[in-house]
Structure formats: structure tokens, C-alpha cells
Design an enzyme around this catalytic site. Structure first.
Site, PDB file in Angstrom:
ATOM      1  CB  CYS A  91       2.116   2.910  -7.145  1.00 12.43           C
ATOM      2  SG  CYS A  91       0.573   3.083  -8.048  1.00 12.43           S
TER       3      CYS A  91
ATOM      4  CD  GLU B 124       3.892  -3.373 -10.180  1.00 14.17           C
ATOM      5  OE1 GLU B 124       3.788  -2.493 -11.038  1.00 14.17           O
ATOM      6  OE2 GLU B 124       3.484  -3.224  -9.004  1.00 14.17           O
TER       7      GLU B 124
END
EC number: 5.3.3.2
Length: 179
Positions: free
Chosen positions: A65, A112
Site C-alpha cells: 500500500c 483515505e
């Protein structure tokens, strides 16, 4: 120097940039990606984050990620970080995106707009020690059971994805990655 992250609105339009530290201290919405790498047996590659990471250190999470740089596409960033973190490349395809907000250890907040990519890889990762302490190929059903029994071992974003999408969607992603 602190990495600069791309701030976005609710539709993922870039509206500015800010330091990674400040973004996580203030819980500002920013662009990110999560990569899910499967092998030909349908197992998911998990990584255990390095113990030196400033948040979520030592926790298990999806394959890779990160955050794109200003002017870098999310796909290009995902491909770059997969090579940097796990030492291999794979063809990636975006399967979803979602927004989440969650507290993480250290009085920080993840907020996010997360783009989800899947890919196929049948080798042995060569994880960068400053990024990934360890890795494991894991059966999706076993993973579902483990995240339910021991959620404290996993990152908040990974738990969010597992809870919201479930094993059936993960298995669909594995088939998609293999096609």
C-alpha cells in the site's frame, strides 16, 4: 524530508498537498492505494509491516500500500511501490475504490480515498526490510477467520476492506487476477 501526500475531495479530485505527518495528525482526506496480490492457487500475499514504521508497525496487511506522488497516476505509483516494497512487479488492474476514516495507534488518523488493485504473482517476494518485516501466502477463508479472531494483528484499512467486502469478493479478485 517528510513525504508530501495528495489531498483530495470526496470525488478524488486533487485539491492540494500536505506533509504525510500533518495529514495523519489532522485526518485529512488523501489519495492512497492498496494492492492485493494473489498466486495461482488463489492465496493472498500478506505483508507484515516493518517494526520501524511510524504507524501500524508490525501489523499484517494487504500485499502493498502507499500514496502516489504529485503528478503520478495511482496505477504508476502502485507499480512503483510494489517493486520497492516487495521486490517484484505484476500486472495490476483496479477493481474498486472507497473512502474510510479510522484512528491508528499514535494518535493518528487515516482518512483515505483508497484505490484497490489486484495482480497475480507466483514467486517469492524480496521485501525491503524497512517496509516489510515478513510476508505470507494465506488462504482467504483462513484469513477471514484470523481477522475475526485476532483483529489487533491487522491494519485498520485491511480490516475495513475485509469487513466491507468479505471472502466472496476476495475470491472474485483472485479469479480476476488469474484471468
Amino acid at each position: 524530508m517528510d513525504e508530501m501526500l495528495i489531498l483530495v475531495d470526496a470525488d478524488d479530485n486533487a485539491i492540494g498537498s500536505q506533509s504525510k505527518t500533518r495529514v495523519h495528525q489532522q485526518g485529512l482526506l488523501h489519495r492512497a492505494f492498496s494492492i492485493f496480490i494473489f498466486d495461482s492457487q488463489g492465496r493472498l500475499l500478506l505483508q507484515q509491516r516493518a517494526f520501524s514504521k511510524y504507524h501500524s508497525a508490525g501489523l499484517w496487511t494487504n500485499s502493498c500500500c502507499g500514496h502516489p506522488r504529485w503528478g503520478e497516476s495511482t496505477l504508476a505509483a502502485a507499480q512503483r511501490r510494489l517493486q520497492e516494497e516487495m521486490g517484484f512487479s505484476a500486472e495490476l488492474q483496479q477493481v474498486s475504490s472507497f473512502t474510510y476514516q479510522a484512528a491508528v495507534p499514535g494518535d493518528l488518523i487515516e482518512h483515505e480515498f483508497d484505490h484497490i488493485y489486484v495482480g497475480l504473482f507466483d514467486g517469492k517476494p524480496q521485501g525491503a526490510p524497512e517496509e516489510a518485516h515478513s510476508w505470507s501466502w494465506t488462504d482467504i477463508q483462513q484469513l477471514t477467520d484470523e481477522t475475526t479472531r485476532n483483529p489487533e494483528k491487522f491494519t485498520v484499512w485491511f480490516l475495513t476492506i475485509m469487513k466491507d467486502l468479505g471472502a466472496n469478493e476476495m475470491e472474485r479478485w483472485a479469479r480476476l487476477a488469474a484471468s
